[in-house]
Write a protein that holds these residues in place. Sequence first.
Motif, short mmCIF file in Angstrom:
data_model
loop_
_atom_site.label_atom_id
_atom_site.label_comp_id
_atom_site.label_asym_id
_atom_site.label_seq_id
_atom_site.Cartn_x
_atom_site.Cartn_y
_atom_site.Cartn_z
N THR A 96 0.39 -33.99 -2.22
CA THR A 96 -1.08 -34.06 -1.62
C THR A 96 -1.89 -34.65 -2.82
N ALA A 97 -1.35 -35.23 -3.81
CA ALA A 97 -2.20 -35.78 -4.94
C ALA A 97 -2.57 -37.11 -4.62
N PRO A 98 -3.90 -37.53 -4.50
CA PRO A 98 -4.49 -38.73 -4.17
C PRO A 98 -4.13 -39.63 -4.95
N LEU A 99 -3.56 -39.59 -6.04
CA LEU A 99 -3.25 -40.53 -7.02
C LEU A 99 -2.14 -40.39 -7.69
N VAL A 100 -1.04 -41.07 -7.92
CA VAL A 100 0.13 -41.30 -8.81
C VAL A 100 -0.11 -42.46 -9.79
N ILE A 101 0.36 -42.15 -11.28
CA ILE A 101 0.47 -43.15 -12.11
C ILE A 101 1.89 -43.29 -12.69
N ALA A 151 6.35 -39.87 -13.92
CA ALA A 151 5.07 -40.08 -13.14
C ALA A 151 4.12 -38.95 -13.32
N ILE A 152 2.90 -39.45 -12.94
CA ILE A 152 1.68 -38.36 -13.28
C ILE A 152 1.03 -38.34 -11.88
N ALA A 153 0.93 -37.17 -11.26
CA ALA A 153 0.24 -36.88 -10.02
C ALA A 153 -1.13 -36.44 -10.66
N VAL A 154 -2.12 -36.89 -9.82
CA VAL A 154 -3.50 -36.69 -10.46
C VAL A 154 -4.40 -36.57 -9.21
N GLY A 155 -5.40 -35.79 -9.48
CA GLY A 155 -6.36 -34.90 -8.44
C GLY A 155 -7.20 -33.93 -8.68
N TYR A 156 -7.85 -33.35 -8.06
CA TYR A 156 -8.64 -32.36 -8.06
C TYR A 156 -7.83 -31.02 -7.52
N ASP A 157 -7.77 -30.25 -8.51
CA ASP A 157 -6.85 -28.94 -8.36
C ASP A 157 -7.32 -28.06 -7.16
N SER A 158 -6.30 -27.62 -6.20
CA SER A 158 -6.38 -26.92 -5.18
C SER A 158 -5.61 -25.60 -5.01
N GLU A 159 -4.96 -25.32 -6.46
CA GLU A 159 -4.05 -23.97 -6.47
C GLU A 159 -4.72 -23.10 -6.29
N LEU A 169 1.86 -48.42 -13.20
CA LEU A 169 1.59 -48.48 -11.87
C LEU A 169 0.81 -47.62 -11.28
N VAL A 170 -0.41 -47.89 -10.75
CA VAL A 170 -1.15 -47.15 -9.97
C VAL A 170 -0.98 -47.11 -8.61
N LEU A 171 -0.77 -45.79 -7.90
CA LEU A 171 -0.59 -45.68 -6.51
C LEU A 171 -1.48 -44.85 -5.80
N ARG A 172 -2.28 -45.25 -4.75
CA ARG A 172 -3.13 -44.61 -4.09
C ARG A 172 -2.89 -44.92 -2.51
N GLY A 173 -3.51 -44.10 -1.63
CA GLY A 173 -3.55 -44.33 -0.16
C GLY A 173 -2.33 -44.41 0.38
N GLU A 194 -11.85 -35.02 -17.39
CA GLU A 194 -12.64 -35.43 -16.39
C GLU A 194 -12.70 -34.39 -15.22
N GLY A 195 -12.23 -33.40 -15.50
CA GLY A 195 -12.16 -32.10 -14.52
C GLY A 195 -11.24 -32.34 -13.38
N LEU A 196 -10.23 -33.09 -13.78
CA LEU A 196 -8.93 -33.17 -12.73
C LEU A 196 -7.86 -32.38 -13.10
N GLY A 197 -7.10 -32.26 -12.14
CA GLY A 197 -5.44 -31.50 -12.58
C GLY A 197 -4.56 -32.60 -12.43
N ALA A 198 -3.45 -32.37 -13.26
CA ALA A 198 -2.49 -33.47 -13.10
C ALA A 198 -1.04 -33.01 -13.45
N LEU A 199 0.24 -33.46 -13.02
CA LEU A 199 1.45 -32.86 -13.24
C LEU A 199 2.11 -34.31 -13.65
N TYR A 200 3.03 -34.12 -14.76
CA TYR A 200 3.85 -34.96 -15.13
C TYR A 200 5.29 -34.39 -14.43
N PHE A 201 6.02 -35.55 -14.00
CA PHE A 201 7.28 -35.10 -13.38
C PHE A 201 8.28 -36.46 -13.69
N GLY A 202 9.32 -36.04 -13.50
CA GLY A 202 10.34 -37.20 -13.55
C GLY A 202 10.65 -37.71 -12.38
#
Length: 193
Positions: free
Chosen positions: A73-78, A161-169, A49-53, A129-137
């Motif tokens: 703040t992630a623009p995408l969750v898979i 779930a996997i949050a994906v976006g450009y890393d801004s840490e 399930l792809v979630l945006r916006g 792809e030069g992106l950051g991601a986080l796997y979480f439950g």
Amino acid sequence: MELQDAISARRMVRTFDPDRPVPEEALQRILRNGTRAPSAGFSQGQAWLVLRGTELEKFWMYGSDAVGDSVRTAPLVIVPFSCKRIYLERYAQPDKGWTDMDEARWPVPFWHIDTGMAAMLQLLTAVDEGLGALYFGIIPSQVRAFKEAFGVPEEYDPIGAIAVGYDSETEKRDLRSRRRPIEDLVHYGAWSA
């Protein structure tokens, strides 16, 4: 990027740039690469399930209280899902030699394991792809409400779930000192103390 570079660079990112959406080409590659994971009997019992916006607002309401505000703040969750039925049906087919769908034949739930391997390929693709991601439950008590909110069929279980976006840490965590030594994890020939 070489595979070893992607593996070495992969880490859990917890803060994303909300103003930089994930490019469509990167998303499609992340999703496609997930389908390349091992699948017992080539059962392919995964779905995403792809979630945006604005969909993300609903996800954070129903999907998980387990993460901090910075992850939101992630623009995408898979959300990767596994489906046990697909595996049980596949192994009840004549070429597998079983005539029933007895779950007791399975030493571990391969439907979850295979989906986890697909998620790992997606995490590595995000790095490539030069992106950051986080796997979480997703908290177990929230799964039913989450599935109802997004119309997920009962037989599909989210494995996380996997949050994906450009890393801004701004401060990268260095966990090398917390990584267990390989000598504590690998046992050759027999398990030793």
